[in-house]
Design a protein around this motif. Structure first.
Motif, PDB file in Angstrom:
ATOM      1  N   MET A 112       0.814  -1.188   0.000  1.00 55.59           N
ATOM      2  CA  MET A 112       0.000   0.000   0.000  1.00 55.59           C
ATOM      3  C   MET A 112       0.868   1.268   0.000  1.00 55.59           C
ATOM      4  N   ALA A 113       1.971   1.217   0.738  1.00 56.14           N
ATOM      5  CA  ALA A 113       2.858   2.378   0.810  1.00 56.14           C
ATOM      6  C   ALA A 113       3.520   2.637  -0.540  1.00 56.14           C
ATOM      7  N   ASP A 114       3.817   1.558  -1.283  1.00 58.32           N
ATOM      8  CA  ASP A 114       4.429   1.734  -2.601  1.00 58.32           C
ATOM      9  C   ASP A 114       3.476   2.436  -3.569  1.00 58.32           C
ATOM     10  N   ILE A 115       2.220   2.057  -3.516  1.00 54.14           N
ATOM     11  CA  ILE A 115       1.228   2.663  -4.402  1.00 54.14           C
ATOM     12  C   ILE A 115       1.034   4.133  -4.029  1.00 54.14           C
ATOM     13  N   LEU A 116       0.963   4.423  -2.749  1.00 55.69           N
ATOM     14  CA  LEU A 116       0.800   5.789  -2.296  1.00 55.69           C
ATOM     15  C   LEU A 116       2.009   6.644  -2.692  1.00 55.69           C
ATOM     16  N   GLY A 117       3.210   6.095  -2.559  1.00 52.33           N
ATOM     17  CA  GLY A 117       4.420   6.807  -2.964  1.00 52.33           C
ATOM     18  C   GLY A 117       4.454   7.073  -4.457  1.00 52.33           C
ATOM     19  N   THR A 118       4.025   6.094  -5.255  1.00 52.38           N
ATOM     20  CA  THR A 118       3.984   6.256  -6.708  1.00 52.38           C
ATOM     21  C   THR A 118       2.975   7.331  -7.103  1.00 52.38           C
ATOM     22  N   LEU A 119       1.784   7.293  -6.496  1.00 53.43           N
ATOM     23  CA  LEU A 119       0.770   8.309  -6.802  1.00 53.43           C
ATOM     24  C   LEU A 119       1.230   9.699  -6.379  1.00 53.43           C
ATOM     25  N   LEU A 120       1.910   9.795  -5.238  1.00 56.52           N
ATOM     26  CA  LEU A 120       2.431  11.081  -4.790  1.00 56.52           C
ATOM     27  C   LEU A 120       3.500  11.604  -5.744  1.00 56.52           C
ATOM     28  N   THR A 121       4.360  10.738  -6.226  1.00 60.33           N
ATOM     29  CA  THR A 121       5.400  11.126  -7.184  1.00 60.33           C
ATOM     30  C   THR A 121       4.776  11.619  -8.490  1.00 60.33           C
ATOM     31  N   ILE A 122       3.779  10.897  -8.992  1.00 59.63           N
ATOM     32  CA  ILE A 122       3.103  11.301 -10.226  1.00 59.63           C
ATOM     33  C   ILE A 122       2.408  12.651 -10.037  1.00 59.63           C
ATOM     34  N   ALA A 123       1.756  12.824  -8.884  1.00 62.75           N
ATOM     35  CA  ALA A 123       1.069  14.089  -8.613  1.00 62.75           C
ATOM     36  C   ALA A 123       2.060  15.247  -8.552  1.00 62.75           C
ATOM     37  N   LEU A 124       3.208  15.035  -7.935  1.00 60.34           N
ATOM     38  CA  LEU A 124       4.213  16.093  -7.859  1.00 60.34           C
ATOM     39  C   LEU A 124       4.780  16.425  -9.235  1.00 60.34           C
ATOM     40  N   LEU A 125       5.000  15.433 -10.062  1.00 63.07           N
ATOM     41  CA  LEU A 125       5.499  15.679 -11.415  1.00 63.07           C
ATOM     42  C   LEU A 125       4.468  16.442 -12.249  1.00 63.07           C
ATOM     43  N   LEU A 126       3.201  16.073 -12.135  1.00 65.20           N
ATOM     44  CA  LEU A 126       2.154  16.797 -12.860  1.00 65.20           C
ATOM     45  C   LEU A 126       2.022  18.228 -12.355  1.00 65.20           C
ATOM     46  N   LEU A 127       2.149  18.416 -11.061  1.00 61.28           N
ATOM     47  CA  LEU A 127       2.089  19.759 -10.495  1.00 61.28           C
ATOM     48  C   LEU A 127       3.256  20.615 -10.982  1.00 61.28           C
ATOM     49  N   ALA A 128       4.444  20.025 -11.044  1.00 57.56           N
ATOM     50  CA  ALA A 128       5.613  20.765 -11.525  1.00 57.56           C
ATOM     51  C   ALA A 128       5.454  21.126 -13.009  1.00 57.56           C
ATOM     52  N   ALA A 129       4.971  20.185 -13.812  1.00 57.25           N
ATOM     53  CA  ALA A 129       4.778  20.459 -15.241  1.00 57.25           C
ATOM     54  C   ALA A 129       3.726  21.545 -15.440  1.00 57.25           C
ATOM     55  N   THR A 130       2.652  21.487 -14.665  1.00 57.95           N
ATOM     56  CA  THR A 130       1.616  22.510 -14.759  1.00 57.95           C
ATOM     57  C   THR A 130       2.157  23.875 -14.354  1.00 57.95           C
TER      58      THR A 130
END
Length: 93
Positions: free
Chosen positions: A1-19
């Motif tokens: 569960m922690a791996d999935i949460l970490g992956t989603l957080l990483t994707i969200a941060l990358l999308l936020l940075a690109a935006t």
């Protein structure tokens, strides 16, 4: 569960940075005067931003290009002759 949460957080941060990068580019570009936008050779990239976020500026640029490329009307017979000043034709009115 922690791996999935970490992956989603990483994707969200990358999308936020690109935006954020896109928002900064648009904000800086939209504050540039219209005359300065088209002086450099990078106008193609800026034209796509105009077409999406500022359609009126894009249309104004297209109209400016049309008027720049338009030819001057031919003088009618009997009109006074103009003079050539360097690369410009000066027509005295």
């Amino acid at each position: 569960m922690a791996d999935i949460l970490g992956t989603l957080l990483t994707i969200a941060l990358l999308l936020l940075a690109a935006t954020a990068v896109v928002v900064v580019i648009v904000a800086v570009y939209s504050r540039t005067p219209l005359e300065k936008k088209y002086e450099s050779a990078g106008g193609g990239l800026g034209g796509s931003f105009d077409a999406v976020w500022m359609p009126s500026a894009h249309e104004a640029g297209a109209e400016r290009d049309r008027q720049t490329q338009r030819t001057a009307p031919a003088p009618a017979p009997g009109d006074p002759l103009g003079r050539i000043d360097g690369e410009r034709i000066v027509i005295d009115v």
